[in-house]
Enzyme design. Structure first.
Site, mmCIF file in Angstrom:
data_model
loop_
_atom_site.group_PDB
_atom_site.id
_atom_site.type_symbol
_atom_site.label_atom_id
_atom_site.label_comp_id
_atom_site.label_asym_id
_atom_site.label_seq_id
_atom_site.Cartn_x
_atom_site.Cartn_y
_atom_site.Cartn_z
ATOM 1 N N ALA A 7 60.677 145.656 -9.716
ATOM 2 C CA ALA A 7 61.724 146.528 -10.246
ATOM 3 C C ALA A 7 61.534 147.961 -9.762
ATOM 4 C CB ALA A 7 61.695 146.491 -11.771
ATOM 5 N N CYS A 8 62.660 148.639 -9.574
ATOM 6 C CA CYS A 8 62.628 150.064 -9.247
ATOM 7 C C CYS A 8 63.700 150.753 -10.080
ATOM 8 C CB CYS A 8 62.831 150.304 -7.748
ATOM 9 S SG CYS A 8 64.480 149.930 -7.138
ATOM 10 N N GLY A 9 63.829 152.038 -9.921
ATOM 11 C CA GLY A 9 64.742 152.812 -10.744
ATOM 12 C C GLY A 9 66.172 152.304 -10.766
ATOM 13 N N GLY A 11 67.267 149.501 -8.600
ATOM 14 C CA GLY A 11 67.379 148.116 -8.142
ATOM 15 C C GLY A 11 67.852 147.944 -6.720
ATOM 16 N N VAL A 41 64.989 148.587 -13.164
ATOM 17 C CA VAL A 41 64.164 148.563 -14.372
ATOM 18 C C VAL A 41 65.026 148.204 -15.579
ATOM 19 C CG1 VAL A 41 62.832 149.999 -15.965
ATOM 20 C CG2 VAL A 41 62.363 150.084 -13.540
#
Length: 92
Positions: A7-9, A11, A41
């Site tokens: 996950a990242c800030g 997506g 996230v």
């Protein structure tokens, strides 16, 4: 089967890069039966419970605490293959 979620800030880019690096690291660690998915996230908050390992940037990992029965991995450097491999090997 090991199920991993990255996950990242938002997506988009970072989670896809982490996904590819995690797939390579898993192969290097001798894993053959795994699936790796990526998202934001925000999405990970609801999806995390379905995964064995959830990986995100260290500054975002606290948003996912308590949302998975599996392991959480926070990364200092999303581009560091060595860090990804080391942290995965600790939880496999």
């Amino acid at each position: 089967m090991v199920k991993v979620l990255t996950a990242c800030g938002n997506g988009m880019g970072s989670s896809m890069v982490i996904k590819m690096k995690v797939e390579n690291a898993l192969r290097n660690l001798g894993q053959t039966d795994f699936t790796v998915n990526s998202c934001s996230v925000g999405e990970a908050k609801s999806l995390a419970s379905g995964y064995d390992i959830v990986i995100a940037s260290l500054h975002l990992i606290n948003e996912l605490e308590g949302r998975t029965n599996g392991k959480l991995i926070g990364l200092d450097n999303l581009m560091d293959d060595k860090e990804i491999t080391e942290k995965l090997s600790q939880v496999l």
